[in-house]
Design an enzyme around this catalytic site. Sequence first.
Site, PDB file in Angstrom:
ATOM      1  N   VAL A   1       0.905  -1.144   0.000  1.00  0.00           N
ATOM      2  CA  VAL A   1       0.000   0.000   0.000  1.00  0.00           C
ATOM      3  C   VAL A   1       0.948   1.199   0.000  1.00  0.00           C
ATOM      4  CG1 VAL A   1      -1.803   1.244   1.251  1.00  0.00           C
ATOM      5  CG2 VAL A   1      -1.798  -1.272   1.235  1.00  0.00           C
ATOM      6  N   PRO A   2       1.184   1.804  -1.162  1.00  0.00           N
ATOM      7  CA  PRO A   2       2.345   2.668  -1.385  1.00  0.00           C
ATOM      8  C   PRO A   2       2.286   4.045  -0.706  1.00  0.00           C
ATOM      9  CG  PRO A   2       0.956   2.655  -3.322  1.00  0.00           C
ATOM     10  CD  PRO A   2       0.370   1.649  -2.365  1.00  0.00           C
ATOM     11  N   CYS A   3       2.400   4.043   0.608  1.00  0.00           N
ATOM     12  CA  CYS A   3       2.399   5.304   1.351  1.00  0.00           C
ATOM     13  C   CYS A   3       3.654   6.128   1.082  1.00  0.00           C
ATOM     14  CB  CYS A   3       2.196   5.067   2.838  1.00  0.00           C
ATOM     15  SG  CYS A   3       3.391   3.966   3.605  1.00  0.00           S
ATOM     16  N   HIS A   4       4.696   5.506   0.513  1.00  0.00           N
ATOM     17  CA  HIS A   4       5.902   6.270   0.178  1.00  0.00           C
ATOM     18  C   HIS A   4       5.626   7.288  -0.925  1.00  0.00           C
ATOM     19  CE1 HIS A   4       5.950   2.796  -2.590  1.00  0.00           C
ATOM     20  NE2 HIS A   4       6.558   3.619  -3.446  1.00  0.00           N
TER      21      HIS A   4
END
Length: 168
Positions: free
Chosen positions: A129-132
């Site tokens: 879940v690409p929170c970056h």
Amino acid sequence: MRFTTFESPVGMLTLAGDEAGLRHLYFAVDGSGDASPGDAVTAGWQRDDEGLSQARDEVLAYLAGRRRSFNMDIAPEGSQAQREVWAALMRIPYGTTRTYGELAQRLGEERAVITVSSAIAANPLPILVPCHRVVAANRLGSYPGGEALKRQLLAMEADESTGVISAS
């Protein structure tokens, strides 16, 4: 809960999940090399390297620049508001970023930036879940694996020529 721990270009990682899908990804961030969340959390968990091999291989392929998305089932646990933010994170295209404010605005005016940033901080599946891909308006912002790793992930996604994270 089943889990696997493995070496990656960003250090030791632990993936954990059950029949619903992956629920956690942990980084080794304490300098010990241990990517485990701790004995209290993992009591009763069973190691299943073979059962989680597809998930492991997909994460490693992403970090090697050979994959842009994931085909595994995920099942992060959280509040309705958190799950809405996590779903919005999944819609941010590979190689692009959004600010916390932009993401809050896309979710509707009832979502304050603090709600978005709190949900991102609670993300149990970083990378997947690409929170970056969410940055502060005037700085990089925090990341569960540290700001250096966030910078690496963003650079990897932005660099079409290599698309690889090297081992540090």
